[in-house]
Structure formats: structure tokens, C-alpha cells
Design a protein around this motif. Structure first.
Motif, PDB file in Angstrom:
ATOM      1  N   GLY A 158       0.829  -1.482  -0.609  1.00 41.05           N
ATOM      2  CA  GLY A 158      -0.055   0.695  -0.500  1.00 41.05           C
ATOM      3  C   GLY A 158       0.527   1.313   0.295  1.00 41.05           C
TER       4      GLY A 158
ATOM      5  N   ARG B 203      -3.349  -4.036   2.166  1.00 40.17           N
ATOM      6  CA  ARG B 203      -3.312  -3.402   2.000  1.00 40.17           C
ATOM      7  C   ARG B 203      -3.517  -2.881   3.468  1.00 40.17           C
TER       8      ARG B 203
ATOM      9  N   ASP C 166      -2.824   1.893   3.707  1.00 43.07           N
ATOM     10  CA  ASP C 166      -2.982   2.622   3.459  1.00 43.07           C
ATOM     11  C   ASP C 166      -3.239   3.787   4.112  1.00 43.07           C
TER      12      ASP C 166
END
Ligand code: FES
Length: 575
Positions: free
Chosen positions: A383, A514, A516
Motif C-alpha cells: 500500500g 493493503r 494505506d
């Protein structure tokens, strides 16, 4: 004697009747060795990480005596020697800063001495990977023997485990649930015998993973340090080292791609340490096996956690041994492993495991009724916070955080974090994401085990038991929680972790793999342009050399110039 068709390597020192042979033999005779010691008998080095500053390895000199008996019995000559050791609980700033140094120490000790094969005596966390890495780079016949785990800890009728119970007990103390006297009593009952940590922390993980790799004799990983059967397997290890010379069986024939896949899958079934990721990546690069970080996720997606052991579960290594140990796990995994992989015993992994009945299904579960389901192994995340990867040990994390969004609380040092966490952690909530940075390989330096940040005292007192924590550090293999580690590239070299700010929103999506920060790209670029690197930690010595050459976590945090090996040629002699 020859090793296969090759003359003994030690003959390059002892096998001549000139000045070189005279000098090499004459000085060794002050060890009290008879003349026939130098007439064609394999010289078996016993490399030891014994040190009174490494309490987990303090019994290795006794163990070496058993190894020596086996070596003599098989016709070899044992020569014990020390290297730098690493005591996880004492050495600062981080034992990981010195793992590569110990590997160099071993590598050059082997290359520079008249050794035909080596027994590697290790135990505490970094000593095992350091020795495997050094031995792989020389590629002399080598066999590992870990020192075995401590007996179960005991406190007021309860079983307590190294590390795992420390985190729990000290958090109970911080939250006012137990007294200082309680804590002192637990401290006395934790480490009741010689041996390394008896949880499935990094030491036990690396012991088991090394056996799965094929570098230890079958059954060697889990025998308690003080069980007489560890002396027996030490004896067998010494004898086997002599045979390795005769068979010319080297680490490069054992540490194959299949062996690494076995190790990664066994680690998942054990609920093993995240540190295994970093050590196996480094070892693979030493021996020239292609292996990438993402495979620690993709290779284990069909592997459940089979073993109910701390930190993910309840039991300890002593229980694991009595239940049947690693052989049971290997048999449960069946064809998910390369059972025909060659091991240092000369037999395959599958043959070495044998029939192996399980004596306690509470401790080692079946594939049909596992301790934790398929998909509970290590997840590798990517990410905009971790373009080159980060790891999460799912079996030790809280599933309710697997899809989570929270507000970042960012800290540039553990001292800054501790002051905030103990000072009331104003405005913090249990949904926040705690961020520790500048704690990676170069940043700290040495990538310490700080990633499992202790929760803020106020939230602990309110009953909060877990929060999402992210960092470029590692965590102890005995730790637990929703802790995302090994973020690469690290903040100290300008990785995106350096650009996140308190108040940013961070999204964790474990199913989607992920991690982020929800910050728009223009703002990230603005922060990147304003970022300046931290000053170097040193302009001389090991810290300078390490900082200049250490690679990122996704490559195993080895030094860039240590990938591959130098082999075992007989060095030139100066006289
Ligand atoms: Fe040595 Fe845990 S501190 S193995």
C-alpha cells in the motif's frame, strides 16, 4: 581419509611433512591431542555461542561435551571454539544490529581454520540465524544443534511463558491489577531451567524452522534443554558431523528452494515468529535460493495454525515435546510439504518424521480441527505506507481489526511514545492507529523489537486489550496483538512512513492485503519535498558499516556485500 574423492580440508594444515605441517601440529599438541589426531581424522569444529551474557545459551559448553563424545566415537577430532554471542534480553540497542556481525565472525572462523565440518551450537533468538547464515556462506558440511527450550514457567499454579507472560504481567501491573510483590514472584518462576524461551517465540521458531529446513537432526528442536535426551541428540549430532565429511554433504544440498518452502509452511502451522521471515530471507540470499517476501503469504494460504502455543495460544515447548513435537506437525501437513527434501541426517524430511503418534491433541491439532483456521498465518501487506511490504501475524492479532480505519498517532521514537502513553495519551481512543517510525534497520539502528508498543495506560485501565500498531521495527516472537511490522522502505531512508502525520486516517485491509494512509498524492509529495533524513548514528566502526550497507527488511536486513558465499578454499599459508 578423504571426503568422497576430495582430500580432507584440514590436510591443508596437518597433512604435510614440512614447516607448515610441523607448526600446525606442534602447537595443537598443547591441547593434549595425540599424534594420530592429525593423521587423516576429520576435524569437527564445534562453534559455540556460549556466553554468560547470553543466559539462554549458558549451558552450551556442557552440551558441547556430549557433541565431542559423538565426534570421537565416530572417528573425528572435535575442536570447540567461541564466537561473538547475542543475549536477546541484555544486548543493546538491538541484537539484530549484530546478527550479521556474528555471521561474519563464524564465516571467517570457519574459512581461516583447519575445519572439515562444523557443529553449530545456538539457542537464543539471533544466534541460530546468524550461524546458519555464516555456515551457508562457507558451505562446509554443517549441522545445527539448538540448546533446547527452558522448562515451563510456573507462577501460583499457573503456567507462564517467556516473553508472552512478561508482556501480560507488566501490563497488569501498569493497570494496577497486580502488585509489585506479585510481579517479583512471577519473575522468579519464569526461567526455571537452562534453555531458550519456551514460548513459540523466535528462538523456538528458529529451532523448529531449522529442523524443517533440514539443518538439525529429526526431533532436535523441541527437547527441553535439561532433559537427558538433549545430551543423547547432541552425541548423535557429533557423530553425524563426522559422517557429513565422509559424505561431503553440504548446506547447499540441503538449503534448497523446497527446504525453504517447507520451513515457511511449518512456521505457519506453528504460529511461529514474524522474525522467521526476515531470517529466512537473509539465509536464502546467502545460499542463492530465490525467495521473496510475498511468498511468506502466498505459500501459507492453505495452512492452518495447528499448534496451540503462546503467544497465539496456551501451551509451551515442554508440552509440545511431550505431545509428539515437530514430527506430528510434519505428518499433519502431509503433502503440503516436500517430504522428499534431503536433511542433514541423510534421510528425507518425511522419513525422519516417521509415524510420530500425537500424545496430546489439545496441544497439536489436526488439519480437520486446527487451532486456528486456514489463513491465520503471516499476511504480507502493500500500500502507499509500505510499497515494498509489511507483515502481520494474523494468528496473534484481533480479527475485528482486520478491516479497520483509524486516526494516526505518530511517534518518532519509543521514548516519545512512552512519555505520551504513560502521560494519559490525551484524546486517544481504542480505534486509533499507533505509528512508531525511525525504528527500522538504519533508523534505530538495528530494527529493534519495539513494534508491539505497550498500550496507553489510560486505555489499559479502561479495559482495552488491543490496538492497531504499525512500525518499521520488529516485534518479539513472544508478542501478540494487531501489530504491523517490517514496513519497507523504512522511514529513515525516506519511506512513506516518514510522511504520515498525526491526525491522518489510516486504513488496514488485511483481506485485501493493503495498508494505506488516506492522504492525497499531492499532499504526500509536498511532505516528501519537505522531509530531511535523520543524521547518521555514527561515522565509524560497526554501526557506520552496518548503516551504510544494511538492506531493507523485505530483503532480510543483511549487509548488501554478504549475499552469496565465499566457499571453503584452504587459505594461503604465510610460512
Ligand atoms: Fe533468549 Fe528468548 S531471550 S531465547
Amino acid at each position: 581419509m578423504t571426503s568422497g574423492e576430495r582430500p580432507l580440508r584440514s590436510a591443508g594444515w596437518f597433512g604435510t611433512h614440512d614447516k607448515t605441517g610441523f607448526v600446525s601440529r606442534a602447537w595443537m599438541k598443547n591441547d593434549g591431542l595425540p599424534d594420530d589426531s592429525f593423521r587423516g581424522r576429520p576435524i569437527i569444529g564445534i562453534a559455540s555461542t556460549w556466553s554468560e551474557l547470553t543466559p539462554c545459551n549458558v549451558h552450551l559448553r556442557q552440551l558441547a561435551e556430549h557433541v565431542k563424545r559423538g565426534v570421537w566415537q565416530a572417528g573425528g577430532v572435535p575442536l570447540e571454539f567461541p564466537t561473538t554471542s547475542l543475549g536477546e534480553t541484555l544486548i543493546r540497542p538491538s541484537s539484530m544490529l549484530l546478527r550479521n556481525l556474528v555471521s561474519i565472525d563464524l564465516e571467517e572462523s570457519l574459512r581461516g581454520n583447519p575445519i572439515d565440518a562444523v557443529v553449530l551450537l545456538t539457542g537464543c533468538d539471533k544466534t541460530t540465524p546468524a550461524y546458519l547464515m555464516g555456515a551457508a556462506s562457507v558451505d562446509l558440511p554443517a549441522i545445527l544443534l539448538t540448546g533446547g527450550p527452558m522448562l515451563n514457567g510456573r507462577f501460583r499454579g499457573e503456567t507462564i511463558g517467556s516473553g508472552t507472560s512478561v508482556w501480560k504481567l507488566t501490563e497488569d501491573f501498569r493497570a494496577g491489577r497486580i502488585s509489585e510483590a506479585d510481579l517479583a514472584e512471577a519473575e522468579g518462576g519464569m526461567s526455571r531451567s537452562h534453555g531458550h524461551c519456551m514460548t513459540m517465540g523466535t528462538a523456538s521458531t528458529m529451532a523448529c524452522v531449522s529442523e524443517a529446513l533440514g539443518m538439525q537432526l529429526h526431533g532436535a528442536a523441541e527437547i527441553p534443554a535439561v532433559d537427558a535426551r538433549r545430551g543423547v541428540i547432541a552425541h548423535a549430532t557429533g557423530a553425524r558431523a563426522v559422517e557429513l565429511v565422509r559424505e561431503d554433504l553440504r548446506p547447499s544440498q540441503i538449503l534448497t528452494r523446497e527446504a525453504f518452502e517447507n520451513a515457511i509452511r511449518v512456521n505457519a502451522a506453528l504460529g511461529g515468529s514474524t522474525n522467521a521471515v526476515i531470517h529466512l530471507l537473509a539465509l536464502a540470499r546467502r545460499i542463492g535460493v530465490p525467495l521473496v517476501l510475498d511468498e511468506f503469504d502466498s505459500l501459507v494460504r492453505e495452512i492452518p495454525t495447528l499448534v496451540d502455543m503462546m503467544p497465539s495460544g496456551r501451551f509451551l515447548m515442554e508440552d509440545f515435546y511431550y505431545a509428539g513435537g515437530l514430527a506430528v506437525v510434519i505428518n499433519e501437513l502431509g503433502d503440503l510439504l516436500h517430504r522428499d527434501a534431503l536433511t542433514v541426517s541423510g534421510r528425507t524430511l518425511g522419513a525422519g518424521a516417521g509415524v510420530a503418534p500425537c500424545h496430546d491433541r489439545e496441544v497439536i491439532r489436526t488439519m480437520q480441527q486446527p487451532f486456528k483456521p486456514v489463513g491465520s498465518g503471516i499476511a504480507v501487506l502493500h500500500g502507499n505506507l509500505c510499497p515494498d511490504g509489511a507483515v502481520l501475524k494474523q494468528s496473534a492479532a484481533s480479527p475485528r481489526f482486520f478491516t479497520h480505519e483509524g486516526t494516526a498517532r505518530v511517534f518518532d521514537s519509543i521514548e516519545e511514545y512512552t512519555e505520551w502513553a504513560d502521560g494519559g495519551a490525551p484524546e486517544a481512543t481504542a480505534d486509533d492507529v499507533l505509528v512508531l517510525r525511525y525504528s527500522g534497520p538504519r533508523g534505530y539502528p538495528g530494527m529493534p523489537e519495539l513494534g508491539n508498543l505497550p498500550l496507553p495506560r489510560r486505555l489499559l485501565e479502561e479495559g482495552v486489550e488491543d490496538m492497531v500498531r504499525i512500525s518499521d521495527a520488529r516485534m518479539s516472537g513472544t508478542s501478540y496483538g494487531t501489530v504491523i511490522l517490517h514496513i519497507a522502505p523504512e522511514s529513515a531512508i525516506g519511506g512513506p512512513l516518514a510522511l504520515v502525520a498525526t491526525g491522518d486516517r489510516i486504513r488496514l485491509d488485511v483481506p485485501g492485503r493493503r495498508l494505506d494512509m488516506l492522504v492525497d498524492e499531492a499532499e504526500i509529495e509536498r511532505r516528501r519535498a519537505a522531509w530531511t533524513p535523520p543524521p547518521p548514528h555514527s561515522d565509524r566502526g560497526w554501526v557506520w558499516l552496518y548503516s551504510e550497507h544494511v538492506q531493507q527488511a523485505d530483503l532480510g536486513a543483511d549487509l548488501d556485500f554478504l549475499a552469496g558465499g565465499s566457499g571453503d578454499p584452504v587459505p594461503r599459508q604465510p610460512f
